[in-house]
Design an enzyme around this catalytic site. Sequence first.
Site, PDB file in Angstrom:
ATOM      1  N   HIS A 196      -0.686   6.972  -5.378  1.00 27.14           N
ATOM      2  CA  HIS A 196      -1.656   6.271  -4.352  1.00 27.14           C
ATOM      3  C   HIS A 196      -3.106   7.126  -4.550  1.00 27.14           C
ATOM      4  O   HIS A 196      -3.263   8.268  -4.142  1.00 27.14           O
ATOM      5  CB  HIS A 196      -1.344   6.350  -3.028  1.00 27.14           C
ATOM      6  CG  HIS A 196      -2.239   5.872  -2.022  1.00 27.14           C
ATOM      7  ND1 HIS A 196      -1.716   5.432  -0.748  1.00 27.14           N
ATOM      8  CD2 HIS A 196      -3.521   5.685  -1.734  1.00 27.14           C
ATOM      9  CE1 HIS A 196      -2.625   4.954  -0.095  1.00 27.14           C
ATOM     10  NE2 HIS A 196      -4.001   5.121  -0.863  1.00 27.14           N
ATOM     11  N   LEU A 251      -9.578   5.305  -7.881  1.00 29.01           N
ATOM     12  CA  LEU A 251     -10.483   5.316  -8.970  1.00 29.01           C
ATOM     13  C   LEU A 251     -11.952   5.044  -8.840  1.00 29.01           C
ATOM     14  O   LEU A 251     -12.756   5.205  -9.830  1.00 29.01           O
ATOM     15  CB  LEU A 251      -9.712   5.446 -10.595  1.00 29.01           C
ATOM     16  CG  LEU A 251      -8.483   6.033 -10.392  1.00 29.01           C
ATOM     17  CD1 LEU A 251      -7.815   5.647 -11.857  1.00 29.01           C
ATOM     18  CD2 LEU A 251      -8.748   7.495 -10.426  1.00 29.01           C
ATOM     19  N   ARG A 252     -12.389   3.985  -8.094  1.00 27.12           N
ATOM     20  CA  ARG A 252     -13.403   3.515  -7.557  1.00 27.12           C
ATOM     21  C   ARG A 252     -14.105   2.867  -8.590  1.00 27.12           C
ATOM     22  O   ARG A 252     -15.107   1.969  -8.526  1.00 27.12           O
ATOM     23  CB  ARG A 252     -14.643   4.733  -7.530  1.00 27.12           C
ATOM     24  CG  ARG A 252     -13.944   5.750  -6.216  1.00 27.12           C
ATOM     25  CD  ARG A 252     -13.863   4.973  -4.705  1.00 27.12           C
ATOM     26  NE  ARG A 252     -13.711   5.999  -3.775  1.00 27.12           N
ATOM     27  CZ  ARG A 252     -12.899   5.623  -2.596  1.00 27.12           C
ATOM     28  NH1 ARG A 252     -12.421   4.357  -2.577  1.00 27.12           N
ATOM     29  NH2 ARG A 252     -12.986   6.415  -1.843  1.00 27.12           N
ATOM     30  N   ASN A 303      -9.174  -1.378  -3.839  1.00 21.13           N
ATOM     31  CA  ASN A 303     -10.325  -1.681  -3.369  1.00 21.13           C
ATOM     32  C   ASN A 303     -11.581  -1.325  -3.960  1.00 21.13           C
ATOM     33  O   ASN A 303     -12.314  -0.273  -3.374  1.00 21.13           O
ATOM     34  CB  ASN A 303     -10.349  -1.121  -1.708  1.00 21.13           C
ATOM     35  CG  ASN A 303     -10.208   0.539  -1.906  1.00 21.13           C
ATOM     36  OD1 ASN A 303      -9.798   0.960  -2.947  1.00 21.13           O
ATOM     37  ND2 ASN A 303     -10.384   1.241  -0.864  1.00 21.13           N
ATOM     38  N   HIS A 328       0.825   6.633   3.331  1.00 25.18           N
ATOM     39  CA  HIS A 328       0.066   7.690   4.225  1.00 25.18           C
ATOM     40  C   HIS A 328       0.589   7.802   5.565  1.00 25.18           C
ATOM     41  O   HIS A 328      -0.418   7.846   6.458  1.00 25.18           O
ATOM     42  CB  HIS A 328      -1.389   7.947   3.862  1.00 25.18           C
ATOM     43  CG  HIS A 328      -2.034   6.710   4.089  1.00 25.18           C
ATOM     44  ND1 HIS A 328      -1.911   5.740   5.164  1.00 25.18           N
ATOM     45  CD2 HIS A 328      -2.985   6.030   3.096  1.00 25.18           C
ATOM     46  CE1 HIS A 328      -2.798   4.589   4.960  1.00 25.18           C
ATOM     47  NE2 HIS A 328      -3.183   4.772   3.665  1.00 25.18           N
ATOM     48  N   ASP A 360      -3.747  10.011  -1.992  1.00 24.95           N
ATOM     49  CA  ASP A 360      -4.602   9.067  -1.218  1.00 24.95           C
ATOM     50  C   ASP A 360      -6.009   9.638  -1.839  1.00 24.95           C
ATOM     51  O   ASP A 360      -7.064   9.737  -1.020  1.00 24.95           O
ATOM     52  CB  ASP A 360      -4.586   9.059   0.197  1.00 24.95           C
ATOM     53  CG  ASP A 360      -5.370   7.860   0.659  1.00 24.95           C
ATOM     54  OD1 ASP A 360      -6.058   7.014  -0.064  1.00 24.95           O
ATOM     55  OD2 ASP A 360      -5.303   7.453   2.001  1.00 24.95           O
ATOM     56  N   HIS A 411     -15.759  10.529  -2.447  1.00 28.28           N
ATOM     57  CA  HIS A 411     -17.006   9.916  -2.001  1.00 28.28           C
ATOM     58  C   HIS A 411     -17.890  10.865  -2.578  1.00 28.28           C
ATOM     59  O   HIS A 411     -17.744  11.956  -2.861  1.00 28.28           O
ATOM     60  CB  HIS A 411     -16.783   9.871  -0.432  1.00 28.28           C
ATOM     61  CG  HIS A 411     -15.809   9.058   0.058  1.00 28.28           C
ATOM     62  ND1 HIS A 411     -16.124   7.468  -0.103  1.00 28.28           N
ATOM     63  CD2 HIS A 411     -14.647   8.991   0.823  1.00 28.28           C
ATOM     64  CE1 HIS A 411     -15.126   6.805   0.285  1.00 28.28           C
ATOM     65  NE2 HIS A 411     -14.279   7.595   1.028  1.00 28.28           N
TER      66      HIS A 411
HETATM   67  O1  DOR Z   1      -9.377   7.810   3.952  1.00 27.85           O
HETATM   68  C1  DOR Z   1      -9.319   6.703   3.236  1.00 27.85           C
HETATM   69  N1  DOR Z   1      -9.997   6.602   2.365  1.00 27.85           N
HETATM   70  N2  DOR Z   1      -8.223   5.930   3.794  1.00 27.85           N
HETATM   71  C2  DOR Z   1      -8.209   4.760   2.958  1.00 27.85           C
HETATM   72  O2  DOR Z   1      -7.387   4.056   3.652  1.00 27.85           O
HETATM   73  C3  DOR Z   1      -9.167   4.163   2.236  1.00 27.85           C
HETATM   74  C4  DOR Z   1      -9.710   5.270   1.331  1.00 27.85           C
HETATM   75  C5  DOR Z   1     -10.848   4.977   0.703  1.00 27.85           C
HETATM   76  O3  DOR Z   1     -10.970   4.118  -0.039  1.00 27.85           O
HETATM   77  O4  DOR Z   1     -11.901   5.757   0.653  1.00 27.85           O
HETATM   78 ZN    ZN Z   2      -5.040   3.534   3.071  1.00 23.70          ZN
HETATM   79 ZN    ZN Z   3      -5.712   4.993   0.026  1.00 19.26          ZN
END
Ligand code: DOR
Ligand code: ZN
Ligand code: ZN
Length: 420
Positions: free
Chosen positions: A53, A56-57, A87, A225, A298, A302
Amino acid sequence: MIIKNADVVLKEGVKRLDIRVENGVIAELAQHIAGEGIDCTGLTVLPGLIDMHVHLREPGFEKKEDIASGSAAAVKGGFTQVCCMPNTRPVADNKVVVSYIVHRAKEVNLCKVHPIGAITEGQKGENLAAIGAMKAAGAVALSEDGKSVVNTNLMANAMLYAADFGLKCLCHCEDASLVDGGVVNEGYYSTLTGLKGSIRAAEDIVIAREILLAESLSLPVHICHVSTYSGVQLIREAKARGVQVTAETCPHYFTLTDEVIAGFDTNTKVNPPIREERDRLAVIEGLKDGTLDCIVTDHAPHHEDDKNVEYALAAFGISGLETSFALSYTQLVRGGALTLGQLADRMSAAPAAILNLRGGAIEAGAPADLTVVDLNEKWTIDPAQFVSKGKNTPFAGRQVYGRVKYTLVDGDIRYREASK
Ligand code: DOR
Ligand code: ZN
Ligand code: ZN
């Protein structure tokens, strides 16, 4: 190539062995193998770590991370395989984006990258995505990560279609109507800070729904998570009555409690939120008894622009690939909850089994995906040293044990710690 004099973490225990690698595969394990090699005296070799999980954006949010920087962070963290969430922008809900990720990761050639396809088109929760086409393009699972599929009937259909293609749904469990704009756990610290809280039930209700769907359809489901004591309990009870449920948690849920939000550090903002001591202890207990099958990061990198804002407006997420092994080893193994063998299971064998990936064990004939660590090395987490573009960690300044020295993928050294 030969790895010499290492403490090798095998299924049956830790043994001092040499490992001979040939054509990317573990060819031989023996007490002494003649020939030149890497001297690993004092070091420990684990089956290549697998993180099922990560974010990688790429495509779309390359300012936060891309496949090259995320893969570099992965191998630096000891990971030989990662599975990346859909996502992105565009969303990985079709074969074009999925095969783009597969091809770009091969060009980068650091760790193995397995894309996870979206459950619904555009993650809008309306129509199922093209599941078969994504599987054919290389998707190893399906997820709506970042949110839940709100429509329960659609979620049931997703489980049915996924199963037809041999895939599992990985469920981010969150009832958005209950979260209602909450950004932290609801409790003493949300009251103290004035930050809007969200209750455990916002997570637990959807965990329960996914379990009940899996149970009535006799299909597998995986819970992402897990952060609540009550979620751990729901999964434990479901497993006991034979439901095909597996689950993951992350280092921040077993190392931190919500008192860290008192400083308004937006690096502590993550979804689901960091909860209370009771939850932290239950998560550790869950990892110990196998209710929680595996540890994931996870990894949610950012940009500074997304985090250096007031708490309520900051993005959710923690950059985790470069700290996960040391945090887990320090908290769980040195803390006495797990043996080193159990940690290798939670960080390698279990995720491999859940997603049917090759790997997870050091044995003759297996791919030579290996993580070489110095368990005795103490170091201080410093985000300035991260190779991930995401420097967002709540662990800056924390002292941990366990340093990754080499990461081998298919017998190839893809990461080697720079000499000091
Ligand atoms: O903290 C999180 N960041 N939880 C998520 O479910 C998505 C993730 C993100 O894509 O930044
Ligand atoms: Zn999530
Ligand atoms: Zn996630």
